[in-house]
Design a protein around this motif. Structure first.
Motif, short mmCIF file in Angstrom:
data_model
loop_
_atom_site.label_atom_id
_atom_site.label_comp_id
_atom_site.label_asym_id
_atom_site.label_seq_id
_atom_site.Cartn_x
_atom_site.Cartn_y
_atom_site.Cartn_z
N THR A 281 14.68 23.40 -59.44
CA THR A 281 14.00 23.99 -60.59
C THR A 281 13.37 22.89 -61.44
OG1 THR A 281 16.07 24.03 -61.82
CG2 THR A 281 15.44 26.06 -60.70
N GLY A 282 14.02 21.73 -61.51
CA GLY A 282 13.47 20.59 -62.24
C GLY A 282 12.17 20.09 -61.64
N ASP A 283 12.08 20.10 -60.30
CA ASP A 283 10.84 19.70 -59.63
C ASP A 283 9.70 20.65 -59.99
OD1 ASP A 283 11.99 17.50 -58.27
OD2 ASP A 283 12.69 18.82 -56.66
N VAL A 284 10.01 21.95 -60.04
CA VAL A 284 8.99 22.94 -60.38
C VAL A 284 8.48 22.68 -61.80
CG1 VAL A 284 8.46 25.39 -60.66
CG2 VAL A 284 9.95 24.65 -58.79
N VAL A 285 9.38 22.39 -62.72
CA VAL A 285 8.97 22.09 -64.09
C VAL A 285 8.10 20.84 -64.11
CG1 VAL A 285 9.80 21.39 -66.37
CG2 VAL A 285 10.99 23.20 -65.12
N THR A 286 8.48 19.81 -63.38
CA THR A 286 7.72 18.56 -63.34
C THR A 286 6.33 18.77 -62.77
OG1 THR A 286 9.74 17.25 -63.10
CG2 THR A 286 7.68 16.21 -62.41
N GLY B 90 5.05 22.69 -64.97
CA GLY B 90 5.32 23.04 -66.35
C GLY B 90 5.96 24.41 -66.51
N HIS B 91 6.17 25.11 -65.40
CA HIS B 91 6.79 26.45 -65.40
C HIS B 91 8.29 26.28 -65.18
CE1 HIS B 91 7.27 30.71 -64.40
NE2 HIS B 91 7.96 30.33 -63.34
N THR B 92 9.09 27.02 -65.96
CA THR B 92 10.55 26.97 -65.81
C THR B 92 11.01 28.19 -65.03
OG1 THR B 92 10.71 25.84 -67.94
CG2 THR B 92 12.74 26.77 -67.04
N PRO B 93 11.35 28.01 -63.74
CA PRO B 93 11.73 29.15 -62.91
C PRO B 93 13.24 29.34 -62.86
CG PRO B 93 11.51 27.24 -61.53
CD PRO B 93 11.23 26.79 -62.95
N ALA B 94 13.64 30.49 -62.37
CA ALA B 94 15.04 30.72 -62.03
C ALA B 94 15.27 30.17 -60.62
CB ALA B 94 15.34 32.22 -62.06
N GLN B 95 16.49 29.81 -60.30
CA GLN B 95 16.79 29.23 -59.00
C GLN B 95 16.43 30.18 -57.86
OE1 GLN B 95 17.78 26.00 -58.27
NE2 GLN B 95 17.28 26.67 -56.18
N ASP B 96 16.62 31.48 -58.05
CA ASP B 96 16.30 32.42 -56.97
C ASP B 96 14.79 32.46 -56.70
OD1 ASP B 96 15.97 33.75 -59.47
OD2 ASP B 96 16.08 35.70 -58.47
N GLU B 97 13.96 32.20 -57.70
CA GLU B 97 12.51 32.12 -57.47
C GLU B 97 12.16 30.93 -56.59
OE1 GLU B 97 10.15 33.78 -61.26
OE2 GLU B 97 11.48 32.08 -61.73
N TRP C 267 3.19 30.60 -58.21
CA TRP C 267 2.22 31.57 -57.70
C TRP C 267 2.91 32.90 -57.38
CZ3 TRP C 267 0.98 34.37 -53.33
CH2 TRP C 267 -0.34 34.82 -53.24
N MET C 268 4.07 32.83 -56.75
CA MET C 268 4.79 34.05 -56.39
C MET C 268 5.27 34.81 -57.62
SD MET C 268 6.85 32.85 -52.96
CE MET C 268 7.75 34.38 -52.74
N SER C 269 5.62 34.09 -58.68
CA SER C 269 6.06 34.78 -59.90
C SER C 269 4.90 35.53 -60.55
CB SER C 269 6.69 33.79 -60.89
OG SER C 269 5.70 32.95 -61.46
N GLU C 270 3.68 35.06 -60.33
CA GLU C 270 2.49 35.71 -60.87
C GLU C 270 1.90 36.75 -59.92
OE1 GLU C 270 1.29 35.36 -63.98
OE2 GLU C 270 3.04 34.09 -64.34
N HIS C 271 2.39 36.80 -58.69
CA HIS C 271 1.89 37.73 -57.67
C HIS C 271 3.07 38.48 -57.02
CE1 HIS C 271 -1.43 34.89 -58.07
NE2 HIS C 271 -2.20 35.91 -57.77
N PRO C 272 3.73 39.36 -57.78
CA PRO C 272 4.88 40.07 -57.22
C PRO C 272 4.52 41.00 -56.06
CG PRO C 272 4.28 40.97 -59.36
CD PRO C 272 3.45 39.75 -59.15
#
Length: 145
Positions: A7-12, A15-22, A61-66
């Motif tokens: 999740t830290g890599d995704v933020v880096t 800039g999006h803070t995801p949940a681990q399951d995402e 991208w997946m969080s914006e395209h359910p």
């Protein structure tokens, strides 16, 4: 569980803070598209960096395209006078930046063979993005010719 991205890599990267399951879902998606497994220890440092980036971009991208899990495959889309032609075979399934990262993986390089005396001929590929690599490729339908 071994992972390509946290999740830290995704933020880096985004800039999006995801949940681990995402992140886990995006990683499985990238694993399917690139043909490698997270547990594969033969993947080099440079390729792991590209896979980390691909997972990060795909997560957002997946969080914006359910609809990704319920969408129907189409060749092109026409609605209300607007035509949409996808840039590559998985454009409706894969984040654009993830696509760029996957195209740069070392095992996705060109595959050519020397035939005869020093001439080089490309061998046919069965890749998910073959149409983006072949400048002479033209669709059979909808080309307007």
């Amino acid at each position: 569980m071994s992972t390509w991205a946290s999740t830290g890599d995704v933020v880096t990267y985004t800039g999006h803070t995801p949940a681990q399951d995402e992140v886990d879902r995006a990683e499985l998606w990238i694993e399917q598209l690139c043909g490698a497994e997270v547990e594969d220890t033969s993947i080099g440092r440079r390729d792991r960096k590209r896979l980390r980036a691909a997972v990060a971009y795909q997560t957002v991208w997946m969080s914006e395209h359910p609809e990704i899990f319920t969408a129907v495959d189409v060749d092109d889309l026409r609605q209300d006078g607007v035509d949409a032609i996808f840039a590559h075979a998985n454009a409706g399934l894969l984040a654009p930046m993830a696509h760029r990262a996957l195209r740069r993986l070392s095992w996705r390089g060109t595959r050519s063979r020397t035939v005869g005396k020093g001439s080089r001929h490309r061998i046919g590929r069965d890749d998910w993005d073959y149409d983006t690599r072949d400048r002479d490729w033209r669709p059979l339908r909808g080309s307007g010719r």
